[in-house]
Structures are given as structure tokens and as C-alpha cells.
Design a protein around this motif. Sequence first.
Motif, PDB file in Angstrom:
ATOM      1  N   ASN A   1       0.694  -1.043   0.575  1.00  0.00           N
ATOM      2  CA  ASN A   1      -0.134   0.408  -0.098  1.00  0.00           C
ATOM      3  C   ASN A   1       0.695   1.604  -0.334  1.00  0.00           C
ATOM      4  OD1 ASN A   1      -2.465   0.684  -0.395  1.00  0.00           O
ATOM      5  ND2 ASN A   1      -3.256   0.790   1.925  1.00  0.00           N
ATOM      6  N   ILE A   2       2.010   1.067  -1.035  1.00  0.00           N
ATOM      7  CA  ILE A   2       3.259   2.232  -1.076  1.00  0.00           C
ATOM      8  C   ILE A   2       2.374   3.093  -1.898  1.00  0.00           C
ATOM      9  CG2 ILE A   2       4.738   3.471  -1.703  1.00  0.00           C
ATOM     10  CD1 ILE A   2       5.566   1.450   0.510  1.00  0.00           C
ATOM     11  N   ASP A   3       1.727   4.595  -0.902  1.00  0.00           N
ATOM     12  CA  ASP A   3       1.646   5.707  -1.525  1.00  0.00           C
ATOM     13  C   ASP A   3       3.032   7.214  -1.426  1.00  0.00           C
ATOM     14  OD1 ASP A   3      -1.081   4.820  -1.647  1.00  0.00           O
ATOM     15  OD2 ASP A   3      -1.564   6.232  -0.095  1.00  0.00           O
ATOM     16  N   ARG A   4       3.265   7.577  -2.808  1.00  0.00           N
ATOM     17  CA  ARG A   4       3.989   8.535  -2.918  1.00  0.00           C
ATOM     18  C   ARG A   4       3.260   9.747  -3.562  1.00  0.00           C
ATOM     19  NH1 ARG A   4       6.972  11.730  -1.345  1.00  0.00           N
ATOM     20  NH2 ARG A   4       9.266  12.280  -2.275  1.00  0.00           N
ATOM     21  N   TYR A   5       3.470  10.902  -3.203  1.00  0.00           N
ATOM     22  CA  TYR A   5       2.585  12.153  -3.552  1.00  0.00           C
ATOM     23  C   TYR A   5       3.044  13.604  -3.602  1.00  0.00           C
ATOM     24  CZ  TYR A   5       0.903  12.076   0.896  1.00  0.00           C
ATOM     25  OH  TYR A   5       0.541  12.073   2.787  1.00  0.00           O
ATOM     26  N   PHE A   6       3.453  14.717  -4.504  1.00  0.00           N
ATOM     27  CA  PHE A   6       3.722  15.455  -3.602  1.00  0.00           C
ATOM     28  C   PHE A   6       2.213  16.851  -3.627  1.00  0.00           C
ATOM     29  CE2 PHE A   6       6.658  13.706  -5.724  1.00  0.00           C
ATOM     30  CZ  PHE A   6       7.785  13.699  -5.932  1.00  0.00           C
ATOM     31  N   ASP A   7       2.376  18.027  -2.878  1.00  0.00           N
ATOM     32  CA  ASP A   7       1.380  18.976  -2.212  1.00  0.00           C
ATOM     33  C   ASP A   7       2.149  19.882  -2.754  1.00  0.00           C
ATOM     34  OD1 ASP A   7      -0.368  16.528  -0.990  1.00  0.00           O
ATOM     35  OD2 ASP A   7       0.059  17.620   0.770  1.00  0.00           O
TER      36      ASP A   7
ATOM     37  N   THR B   1      -0.762  15.752  -5.833  1.00  0.00           N
ATOM     38  CA  THR B   1      -0.413  15.105  -7.259  1.00  0.00           C
ATOM     39  C   THR B   1       0.626  13.652  -7.340  1.00  0.00           C
ATOM     40  OG1 THR B   1       0.217  17.195  -8.121  1.00  0.00           O
ATOM     41  CG2 THR B   1       0.464  14.800  -9.368  1.00  0.00           C
ATOM     42  N   PHE B   2      -0.543  12.517  -6.746  1.00  0.00           N
ATOM     43  CA  PHE B   2       0.266  11.085  -6.797  1.00  0.00           C
ATOM     44  C   PHE B   2       0.770  10.708  -7.819  1.00  0.00           C
ATOM     45  CE2 PHE B   2      -3.064  11.044  -3.940  1.00  0.00           C
ATOM     46  CZ  PHE B   2      -2.910  10.535  -2.775  1.00  0.00           C
ATOM     47  N   VAL B   3       2.595  10.331  -7.403  1.00  0.00           N
ATOM     48  CA  VAL B   3       2.909   9.519  -8.229  1.00  0.00           C
ATOM     49  C   VAL B   3       3.077   7.967  -8.284  1.00  0.00           C
ATOM     50  CG1 VAL B   3       4.759   9.023  -9.250  1.00  0.00           C
ATOM     51  CG2 VAL B   3       4.749  11.408  -7.893  1.00  0.00           C
ATOM     52  N   LEU B   4       2.847   7.274  -6.851  1.00  0.00           N
ATOM     53  CA  LEU B   4       2.774   5.704  -6.226  1.00  0.00           C
ATOM     54  C   LEU B   4       1.023   5.970  -6.176  1.00  0.00           C
ATOM     55  CD1 LEU B   4       6.041   4.430  -5.683  1.00  0.00           C
ATOM     56  CD2 LEU B   4       4.549   4.854  -7.921  1.00  0.00           C
ATOM     57  N   LYS B   5       0.815   4.998  -6.182  1.00  0.00           N
ATOM     58  CA  LYS B   5      -1.085   4.750  -4.764  1.00  0.00           C
ATOM     59  C   LYS B   5      -1.271   3.371  -4.921  1.00  0.00           C
ATOM     60  CE  LYS B   5      -4.749   7.454  -5.325  1.00  0.00           C
ATOM     61  NZ  LYS B   5      -6.304   8.300  -5.136  1.00  0.00           N
TER      62      LYS B   5
ATOM     63  N   VAL C   1       0.898   1.884 -14.660  1.00  0.00           N
ATOM     64  CA  VAL C   1       0.356   3.541 -15.197  1.00  0.00           C
ATOM     65  C   VAL C   1       0.151   4.240 -14.459  1.00  0.00           C
ATOM     66  CG1 VAL C   1      -1.438   4.498 -16.934  1.00  0.00           C
ATOM     67  CG2 VAL C   1      -0.337   1.557 -17.213  1.00  0.00           C
ATOM     68  N   ASP C   2       0.184   5.212 -14.447  1.00  0.00           N
ATOM     69  CA  ASP C   2      -0.146   5.857 -13.554  1.00  0.00           C
ATOM     70  C   ASP C   2      -0.085   6.135 -11.842  1.00  0.00           C
ATOM     71  OD1 ASP C   2      -0.541   7.943 -15.486  1.00  0.00           O
ATOM     72  OD2 ASP C   2      -2.634   6.843 -15.763  1.00  0.00           O
ATOM     73  N   GLY C   3       1.122   5.521 -11.503  1.00  0.00           N
ATOM     74  CA  GLY C   3       1.316   4.869 -10.514  1.00  0.00           C
ATOM     75  C   GLY C   3       0.211   3.968  -9.224  1.00  0.00           C
ATOM     76  N   LEU C   4      -0.490   3.480 -10.433  1.00  0.00           N
ATOM     77  CA  LEU C   4      -0.779   1.517 -10.574  1.00  0.00           C
ATOM     78  C   LEU C   4      -0.317   0.632 -10.539  1.00  0.00           C
ATOM     79  CD1 LEU C   4      -4.533   2.535 -10.674  1.00  0.00           C
ATOM     80  CD2 LEU C   4      -2.995   2.735  -8.515  1.00  0.00           C
TER      81      LEU C   4
END
Lengths: 798, 226
Positions: free
Chosen positions: B6-12, B18-22, B214-217
Motif C-alpha cells: 500500500n505504498i503512496d508517494r505524492y507531492f502537495d 499529485t500522486f506518483v504512486l498510489k 501506469v499512473d502510479g498503479l
Amino acid sequence: MLKLIIISAFRSLLKYKQMSLINLFGLVLGLTSFLFSVYYIVYEYSFDSFFDKSENIYRINYEVSKQGEPIYQGAKSPRGLFHAIREQIPEVEANGCAYFEKCQVLFEDTYYANQDILWVSEDFEDVFPLDMIAGVADYSAPRLGIISETAAKALFHDKDPVGRIMEVNGEMPIEITGVFKDMPSNTHLTAKYFVSYKTWVEMGIMGERGDWSGGWWNYIKMKKGVSKDQSLQKINGFVEMYMPFLADDHREASFSLQPLKDLHFIQGIDGEMGANTNYSSLINLIVVALFTLFIAWINYVNLSTAQAQTRSLQISMRKLVGASNIHVWHQSLAESIILNLFALTISFVIYLIFKNTFADFFNIPLKEAYIPPGNILLILLAIVALGILFSSIYYGIYLARMNYIVGKDKVKGGKFKQGLVMVQMALSIIFLISTMVVYKQISFMKNKDLGIELNGVILCTGPASLNPDPQKREKYQGFKNEILSFAGFESATFNVFVPGMEPIGYTQREFVNPEQGVTSGTVYYENSADDGLINTYKIDLLAGNNFGISRRQNINDVLINQNALKQLGFENPEEAVGRWIFRRGDTTRLEIIGVVNDFHNEGLQKPIYPMVWNNNYPFEFGYFAIRVNTKNLNESLAQLKSVWNRHFTKDELNYSFADQHFNEQYKSESRYSKFYVWLTILSIAIATIGLYGLIVFYLTKRDKEIGLRKVNGASAIQVVGLLNKDFLSWIIISFVIAFPVSWYAMNTWLENFAYKTNLSWWVFAIAGMAVFSIAVLTVSLKSWKAASRNPVEALRYE
Amino acid sequence: MIKLRNIDRYFDSKFQRTFVLKGVDLDVEQGEFVSIMGPSGAGKSTLLNIIGLLDEPNAGEYYLLGDPAFQLKEKKKVQYHRSHIGFIFQAFHLIDELNVYENIETPLIYRNVKTKERKALVADLLDRFNMVAKKDLFPSQLSGGQQQLVAVARAIVGNPKLLLADEPTGNLHSEQGEMIMKLLKKLNEEGMTIIQVTHNEAFANYGSRIVKLVDGLIQEDYQVKK
């Protein structure tokens, strides 16, 4: 590991050649100027340290006060102390006392006037052992003395001085018992002859035991490990024991000990010997020198961190393959050490080559000085080690904080870097303002109305060979009459001491106005002069008359200055004329025949003091002051020389110009101001180098931005303007910091002077403009090149 | 060996996240050769950076060799980099100031390997990669393929358990690329776990498993048919 670090450091220094060179250049400038400053500072701090156990030697200073008001603060104390200490304070290893006098010496046909003779107690060599090259130092009997190597060559030529007799002041035959090697230039004991003071006892000038009235320099050498405070307490005990007479007119006395190495610092007390260094100026110099170096290191840190941004990828890679922050720090430390050591070596070579040039340029007797071996290098290494540590620790922290992600070179700390540039610029401005104020003060002192006119006055040393001649006054009069018959000469007088010279010895007296009822504790300076005094120096006669031309008219007549008038308790000049005063302890009535205006007899560091003139011919050879019309100076000098030679066949004409002689008093200030000018120029240069380096770095970083702006229609001038705006806003902030700091600092410095110049606004304006222009020029020149480049070159690799 | 949950990586930015990994879940076993594929901006490199401890997830759990690795201290990360993980990059990223030999040797120095042992290990690799003659050259004097070869040598000299390759062939022409891929395959056969990011379908097939992002998924995750 070490090999890797060193190899990497060397290669990366070579790889970024331009930055390394800029860094090196800045460091060399900073270190070299610091090195020369240290050379001078070590010289100043090594005074008299060549004497054996110099750290245990003290001079006894003497202070007398009356009802809490100090009336004498000086370096001279009673001779009675010498015997009392010798007999009653066993923890003093050795002590001595001395009296300094300028005397005439004679051997066969060779004469020298104004020779520095120190009349000393027996065993004086136990306190100040001299390096004897022939014979021994022996002051145990009257008429014994020693002579310096140089003086011996001048006086005895090729003959062996030991055992020969030199005639002092035409009345004292002194047997030379030894010759000492010339002392280093950094000593407060400037005497070339040391003669036993027992000579004077034998002549009946003074008693064997000495009195308790003052006038001598007393020195003690403590035994090792003995507290000086305890001995001082005992010395102060002598006040009660031997000086009860002080209590008669409510005076109190105390003694204090001044360490030997401090004796050449001007303390502003009476009767100092060889005190010619202004201590606070020396401290200022140390601070300025350190700051110059500091500016160079700021450059280093600034340029290194700026460079680190371009190198961030490399540094990240090292971390990726396993380097810890400590490893990375070691890397930067290695680069720092290599660069600093390299700079240090270059600086040291420059120092070795230009050491003597430096001494000549600043007119410092460094070549003849005693510099403790190793001190300079030690101080330098310590300071450099500190600098390396300081710069590489900051750099290391900066590297450690660098982002881990490869390829992203976003690093913070730009604000701090701007801050450092601002500090550099602010320091440069402060230096510039300070230097200008120092110069302004010196020119103020040189140009201030002294109350007398020294321009056009020639000072001749009185003929030494006439000293024992009973007809000397008549001979002087004959000389004076003839020289004044020439059109170029306006007036002449004899003097014991002349303006710009500290009155010493027998000229310090106390005067008493019997009608005032109380005895004054003020020290007056008694000088001798004839009727030419007023016209030669262009002094104003406020009331009464000048001396008459004939000597018989003036017996026991005196002139006084306004300050003396006030001290003697007279209301106004008119009231004083015709009144009698006495020298303290003397019953001869002296009639005040005239009062003259106050003038500066010494430099503007000192206030005006009370003076009294009698009409006696100088008791030694004194000076002849002659006012000359400066229009045909060369012709007049030639006339003076020929007239002199006709009248005084045995003595060479030895003259100086009174104004130049007076300005000699500002030598210390002049020397320091010369130092400041150079350090200021250098620090501005270093700061400019730093600025240049940063611009180079910024331009590389903003290469693409500039290209894009140009592609979108910006002109080169607009781009230069844009870059200037960034840099110059920092510099404007540095003005805001620098102005109040330098205002405060210079205000404090000016407090040192009894008479001072004011801090004009234009000093600040000029300093600001100068630094600002240098910065604009640096930024514009460098950025113009980048701005006028074809943008395609910058964008090619996009 | 690697367990991502369940790794998330995002930029605020100011108004949006904006999610890079979701919510990425991924398990990689010892000895696998995984190729991560996907279009630009899919989050491939970010995922690799998180695995390589160069970046931290904003949420989720990551276990490396059985240890929780999502909140490691800087010092600990250095330890992992020294002994467990090797990297190679698209732009090679060799240390410019050091020559071929020194570049390969550096990781060993940082790990305090003794001089004798170091010499042996580096000599071995130079020999194996046919680079003995080039050992005194600097990176700028080498071709791209050779530089990448050195980079591989540097990455594996410390015998890491995991080799991460971020588009290792991106800056190489196909012939050189093939050579590098063959090398990686060989290393994998010798037992090294490898994860690579690549755009190149053919090169992806050198691996044993393909993960498509694709798109962080994670869109696809399948074994390569031999």
C-alpha cells in the motif's frame, strides 16, 4: 582510504581550475597580508623579551595625589626606593635604578652631542644583562661605564675602547669597562652608553643614598615563582616609612608595577622611556588583519558551497556507494587542507622574499629586531588550522544536508551565502570608512592651528663643544647677530627643548605663587629662551614685555603661558605682570615680565600644559631655533652653514625643520594608517574576487535562463541589469549594516585624542560609492559576456 | 526479499495533491529479475528509488530482507547501501575524478575492506569484464557502454544481494545495450536479485518477470515466458 581522499581532492581541485585559482588567489592575498601583520605584531609583542627572564622584570610606576586628585602619574619614582628594596625585600632577585640624559661625549678629537646615556645603579646588569663582546659591565665605582658596539666604532674608531677614557659633558672622564653588542631595535632601553651614577655622587651632585622625591626609573626582577603582589605591598609600605613629608600638604603616594614587555606602549603617563606604540591602534590592527583573513575564508566557504551544487551529483554518488557524511566531510577537509597549505606556502615564500622591503616601506626597524624564533609560523599554522576547521565544518554540514536523490541538486543555503557576501562587503565598507577617518584625523592634527608657527623654523642642535666654555653665551650672541644680518633670516632664539619634544629631566619643576597661599602640586615645564622667542615661533604676547636684548636686563625674569597663569592662581594676564613667583624649594624671586598665549608644545594627543621661560643660556647645549624666509631656502641654508662653521669650528651643523620635527609625533598614527590603507585595499580585493567567483557560478547555473530570456527578446543590457539587481541588493543591505558600525567604532577611536576631527557625512558617501562602483563593475563586466553570447550555445544541449 | 504494502508517494502543491504512486503492493523474491515498465511519468523511477532507499513513501509499509525499511535513519541507510544494494543508472554516474580502477575500488574502501582483498576483488572484476587494459582511464575517456560496464562492476563489487538498475541501457545504442543486458542476465543466473526500469520491450524480456506501471498503479504483473 587516505590515498583515495587525497587523490580525489587533488583531481577535483585540478578539474575545477578556475574556481580553485580564484580560491587560491583570495587565500594567498588574505594569508600574505595576515602574515606581514603578524610579523609586525610579534615584533611589537616581543619588546625587551631578549633580556634573560624578561617576564619577571617590572618597572615601578609612581602616582601622587592630593585630596583624591592625581597630581603626578608617571614612570619615574624616588631613588630612595632602590636602596630600600635592595635591603628589605629579599624576594626581589635584583633591582636597579636609572636616569636618562642626552650628553656630549668626547674622545681625543671626536665629539658627539645628544648621545643617549643611561646613568645606572651598581648591579644594573643583574636586571638587564647585556650581551658583552669585550670587557665586562661594571658600575660599582664612580666613572665607570660601557658603550655599544656601534657607538664604540664611531667614537674610538679602530682603537680598543676597553680601558680608555671618554669625556662626558666636558667634566666627567669615564673609563670604558666593556663593549656590548647593539641591542635589538625592539627595546625600550635605547641608550648607547651605560654609566655608573656613582659618578654624580662623587661629584657631589647628589647624595649616596638617594632621596624620596622622584625622578628615577626603578626596575625590579622578581625571583621565579614569587608573587609580585606581595612585593608591591612591601614597596607601598615604604610610603609610610620614608615619605612622611607627603602628609604635610595632604599628598598621598602609591607605587605600581608595569611588566617589562608593556613599557613601550604609550600609557599617557609622565616620563615614559621609549614608549612609542599606541596600544589601541595595535589592537585595531590585529582585528583588521584577522578580518582580512576572515574575508578570504568567507570566499572559500562561499565558492566551495556554490561549487558543491554543481558537484552534488558526484557527492550523491559517493554516498550511494557507501560513503557516510563523515567520509564526504573528510573529502572536503582534504581539499581545504591542500588548498590552504598551498596558499600558505606561497604566502610564506612571498613573506620571506619581501620581509625587508616591508620593513623599509613601513619604516619599521624589523631587521634589527629580536623576533622569538618560530612564533610567527606557529601563530600562522594555528590560525590556518582554525580556518580550515571552520570552513570545512560548515562545508561538511552543508554537504550532509544535501538531498539524497540522484539527479536532483536542490540545495538550500543560498540565503546564508548571500549573508556571507553581505558580511564581506560590510567589512570592506567599514575598513574603508575607518581608514578615511584615520587619515582625516592625521591631516587634522597636522594642519590644526597650534598657536605657534613652526613652518619656516629651523632647529639646530646647540654646539656640544661649547658646553664647558664660559663664553658660550657670548659666542651664541655673535653667531645670532651675524646670521640675522642676512636678509633671509628673521629671528632666532635658544631653547632647552623645542616644540614636538617631550620636556624631560631638570625642566620639570613646581612653581609657587606666594600670594596664592597654597602650594600647587602641578608640574610646570621650564624652558630657556631669549628675546627671539616671540618672533621666531610667532607667539602672541598677551600682556607685559618680551625679554630684553641684553642679558643683564633679564636676570630672574620669566615669561609664562596662559595655562601657567591659571595654575598659579592669577585672574588675568595684566594682573600677573610684575608679580613674583618661586621655584619650589628655592628662594630666588622670579618676576613675571610677560604672559604669552597657550600653544601646543606637543602633539594633539596631549592637552596643553603650563610653561615658564627664563633667559638663562641652556645648561647643556640645547637648541637654536631660527626663523627663515622660505622663499630662498637653499640659499639661506648655505649661508647658515657657512656662518655656523665660522663660529663653531668644532661642531657640525645639525638641523631639522620644526614642522617636520613636530609631525614626527604622529609617526605611530601615520604608520598604522599606512597599514590600514593596505589592508583595506587587500580586503576589498579579496571580497571582489569572492564576488567575481560567485557571479561566475551564478552565470553557469543561470546559463539556460539567460538563453531563454534572450530567445524571448531580452537585450543584453536588460540581462545585465537583471543580474546586477540580484547582487546589488545584497550590497545595499551591507551598507545599512556597515554605516552604524563604523560610525560607532570611529567615534570610539577618536576619543583617544584630546583634539579631534569630526565624522563627516561625505566619508560615508565616498566609501559607499567606491564599494558600490567596484561591485557594479565586477558584476557587469562578467555578466555582459554571458548576456551578449549567442543563446543557442546555452540551449544547445537541452 | 522485498515486500511493499500500500505504498503512496505524492507531492502537495497549493491546491492539489499529485500522486506518483498510489497503493502499490509488490513482492519480489530472492533470485528474481524484475523489469518495471510503463510510460513516462508512471512512477517507475520513484518506485525504484523507494526500493533503493533513495526516497521515502508518504504512506504504506516496506520490508527489505524482512526488516521494516520505511523509516530508516540516515546512518542505517548508508549501511544498507554499503552491503546490500547496488545501483546502476541511465547516465552511468561514475565519479569523474577517479579512474576505472578507483571507481570500482571505492565502495570497498568505504566498507573498510583490507587492501589485499580489495586488490583481488577489483582485479577479478576487471578481468571478468575485459577491462584490465582500461583500468587507468578516466570515465570521460570511455565509451558509454564501457562506462556502464564500470558502473555495473562498481555496483556488484561489494557482492550485494540486490541490484537496482534505472534504465541502464537508456543512453546506449542497441549493441552496447544488449551487452549490458546479457551481463545482467548472467549475474541473475549466478543468484543476484535484480530490478530494472526500462522502456525497451526486448530488454525487459531478459528478466524473469515484468511489472507494468501506469499512473502510479500496477496494471500488469506477469512472468516472462521462456
